[in-house]
Enzyme design. Structure first.
Site, PDB file in Angstrom:
ATOM      1  CB  SER A 119      32.689  41.781  43.836  1.00  0.00           C
ATOM      2  OG  SER A 119      32.528  43.181  44.246  1.00  0.00           O
ATOM      3  CE1 TYR A 143      27.799  41.153  43.871  1.00  0.00           C
ATOM      4  CE2 TYR A 143      29.329  42.913  44.460  1.00  0.00           C
ATOM      5  CZ  TYR A 143      29.019  42.036  43.780  1.00  0.00           C
ATOM      6  OH  TYR A 143      29.626  41.821  42.517  1.00  0.00           O
ATOM      7  CE  LYS A 147      29.578  38.117  42.738  1.00  0.00           C
ATOM      8  NZ  LYS A 147      29.684  37.108  41.620  1.00  0.00           N
TER       9      LYS A 147
END
Length: 322
Positions: A119, A143, A147
Site C-alpha cells: 500500500s 495499517y 504493510k
C-alpha cells in the site's frame, strides 16, 4: 499448476481471479469470506480459512499440495486506516500474522513466487508531492505499518529460502472492471459517496484545510482493472532471472482531490453532490501521488483509465444499477 489467490473473493482479488482465468490459469481462492462474495470467482476452487488462525498453515499446505500451486497473489488483510488506529493489535494479528502463516506454508510447500498486496500507506505523509519507491517509508498508521512489515517479511524470505516476490504499493483503487465486480464494501470514497446519495445524505469530506490546492486531501486514483493487470505483469516478471526491484508503485501519477472526485461524480451521475465538511481523520496524510516510472520501465505496465472511467464504471456497477 495453479495460482493461489488469498482474498480472491474480495473486490480487487476477484478482478485478478477473472483475468487469470481469462488467460487460462487454474485458480485456487483462499478467503475467510468476511467480505468476499463466492459468485464473483467463476469456477475457482475455494478454500475457506482465516489466514491468521492457528489452523491456517496446515490448511494452506493441503491446498498447495492438492492443486499443485506454483505462485501466490496475497490480498487477504484488513485495510481501514481509521480502524487500524483504533484497533492496532487486531491489524498486527491479522495482517502480519496472516502473512507469516502464508509464507511458512509456501516455504514448506516449495512455492517460490509471491505478489504481495502492499500500500501507499507505507509512505506515511511524504515531504514530496510525488513519491518514489526509493524514498522514505515512514507509515503514520498501523495499517501502513503492517504493510511495510509484510514487505520486510517477503524480502527476508527471499534471503532465507529464495522466495521471488513483487510488492505492489497500491494507491487509491476504485471503479469496476465488469459491472458484476463492483466494490461491495462501503469503505472507500466513491462507494461511500454513492451510498450517501442513495440514502439522501450529504457525503462527508474529512478535512478542508490541508496544504493542497482546494484544501481537501489529494490521492492518486487507479482503476481496479488496471491494478489487476499489474498483478499479472508482476507474476510474469517473477519468472525473470534479473529482477532489480521488488517494490513497485501502482497508480496513475496524477492526483485528484476529494472535492475533484465529488465534481466528477456530479458530472457522471447528474446528481448535485454538496458535501458536509468535518475535521480530518486520524492517520490521513494530505497528499499521496505515485511516481510510476519504475513499474512502467520494469514491468511494461501503465494505467490506461482515468478518473472519469473510474467514476463511470463504479456508477454502472453500484448496488441496484443492474
Amino acid at each position: 499448476m495453479s495460482v493461489l489467490v488469498t482474498g480472491g473473493a474480495g473486490y480487487i482479488g476477484s478482478h485478478v481471479v477473472r483475468l487469470l482465468q481469462e488467460r487460462g490459469e487454474q485458480v485456487v481462492v483462499v478467503d475467510d469470506m468476511s467480505n468476499g462474495v463466492a459468485d464473483r470467482i467463476g469456477g475457482a476452487t475455494v478454500v475457506e480459512v482465516d489466514l491468521a488462525s492457528d489452523a491456517a498453515p496446515a490448511l494452506l499446505g493441503s491446498a498447495i499440495a492438492a492443486h499443485d500451486v506454483s505462485a501466490v497473489v496475497h490480498f487477504a488483510a484488513r485495510k481501514q486506516v481509521g480502524e487500524s488506529v483504533a484497533k492496532p493489535a487486531r491489524y498486527w494479528h491479522q495482517n502480519v500474522g496472516g502473512t507469516a502463516n502464508l509464507l511458512q506454508a509456501m516455504e514448506d510447500g516449495g512455492v517460490g513466487k509471491l505478489v504481495f498486496s502492499s500500500s501507499a500507506a507505507t509512505y506515511g505523509a511524504p515531504a514530496t508531492a510525488v513519491v518514489r519507491e526509493d524514498g522514505p517509508a515512514e507509515p503514520i498508521n498501523p495499517y501502513g505499518q503492517t504493510k511495510l512489515v509484510g514487505e520486510w517479511m517477503t524480502r527476508a524470505a527471499g534471503r532465507a529460502w529464495g522466495l521471488r516476490a513483487a510488492n505492489l504499493r497500491y494507491f487509491n483503487v476504485a471503479g469496476a472492471g465488469w459491472p458484476d465486480l463492483g466494490d461491495t464494501a462501503v469503505m472507500n470514497l466513491i462507494p461511500i459517496v454513492f451510498a450517501a446519495l442513495a440514502e439522501g445524505r450529504a457525503p462527508v469530506v474529512f478535512g478542508d484545510d490541508y496544504d493542497t490546492p482546494d484544501g481537501s486531501a489529494v490521492r492518486d486514483y487507479v482503476h481496479v482493472h488496471d491494478l489487476a493487470a499489474a498483478h499479472l505483469a508482476a507474476l510474469d516478471h517473477l519468472e525473470a532471472d534479473e529482477r532489480p526491484f521488488d517494490v513497485f508503485n501502482v497508480g496513475t501519477g496524477v492526483g485528484a482531490s476529494v472535492l475533484q472526485v465529488l465534481a466528477e461524480i456530479r458530472a457522471v451521475t447528474g446528481v448535485d453532490v454538496e458535501p458536509e465538511v468535518r475535521g480530518r481523520r486520524a492517520g490521513d496524510p494530505p497528499q499521496l501521488v505515485a511516481d510510476v516510472s519504475r513499474i512502467r520501465d520494469t514491468l511494461g505496465w501503465s494505467a490506461r483509465r482515468d478518473l472519469h472511467d473510474i467514476v463511470a464504471s463504479a456508477w454502472e456497477a453500484r448496488p441496484g444499477a443492474r
